[in-house]
Design an enzyme around this catalytic site. Sequence first.
Site, PDB file in Angstrom:
ATOM      1  CG  ASN A 190      -0.319  -0.028   2.532  1.00  0.00           C
ATOM      2  OD1 ASN A 190       0.747   0.565   2.721  1.00  0.00           O
ATOM      3  ND2 ASN A 190      -0.939  -0.677   3.512  1.00  0.00           N
ATOM      4  CG  ASP A 229      -4.506 -10.644   2.568  1.00  0.00           C
ATOM      5  OD1 ASP A 229      -3.373 -10.192   2.321  1.00  0.00           O
ATOM      6  OD2 ASP A 229      -4.853 -11.020   3.709  1.00  0.00           O
TER       7      ASP A 229
END
Length: 328
Positions: A195, A257
């Site tokens: 991220n 995920d």
Amino acid sequence: MRIAVTGSIATDHLMTFPGRFGDQLIAEQLDRVSLSFLVDDLQIRRGGCAANIAFGMGCLGLTPILVGAVGTDFADYRSWLERHGVDCDSVHISELHHTARFLCTTDEDHNQIASFYTGAMAEAREIELGPIAERLGGLDLVLISPNDPAAMLRHTDEARQRGIPFAADPSQQLARMPGEEIRQLVEGAAYLFSNDYELGLIEQKTGWSGEEILDRVGVRVTTLGPKGARIDRKGEPSLHISPAPELGKADPTGVGDAFRAGFLAGLAWGLSLERCGQIGNLTATHVLERVGCQEYELSQRVFLERFAAAYGAGAAEEVGAHARCHYA
């Protein structure tokens, strides 16, 4: 496309704090924090990065190969994953330790504080990729997701030695691993997932700039939370992937995920990076709307309808030619 997903397999203990973590912090005393949060809710769910990613890929119609270490308490979890298309034949069963535990508290702003007990995951360093590749007639890609750090390094080195393309996803282990080890995980990766905050941490710990990272990886994929995702390649303009609208927000655990699951599914189908990112965003949205990492449902019709609404009918038709979604 034979994709091995290496990483953690765990049981998640998810709690909710009816306040803001930031309101409990005293700026002048951050060097000696001592806090206890009275939580309102406890959910015990199936989790672990590799298991979550493999589950999502299975729900999209693929057969990912799960690679990790668990305890003898894995039988029910294994049955669940196999019913959703996951190949669990390369999961190592520890005779000494329980399956790992993830304990996470989320505040009302969806900030999280978490701890992870390794348990059987420490034995993942004993797993060789060679026998797995031999069993399957080869591997096309190995995802190195958060795991026992020694296992992550071993799988990365073995993938290099055997000439197997690999995707680096150090995310949750970035706080623990020193810069030299992070450099080992990233160098030569076909794909690097993180991220935006984790990308900054990678740059800080490795000492590499954003451009220097692009010199070392094929594709850098950065998730941006509610802003979607960004895909970067050396010498090419950044590709921004707009988010898929959500129906509500329940719990952000496992959203990253699920993005990876969708992205890898797109790769397996030979779709463009833009489509891969879009599939990742919509899969992630499904997780955000439910409590737990593997509690969402993927219906072929609804998934493609939502995909068309977010990215256009043509894009949905392209994805629909490959996706074989089924209820979780």
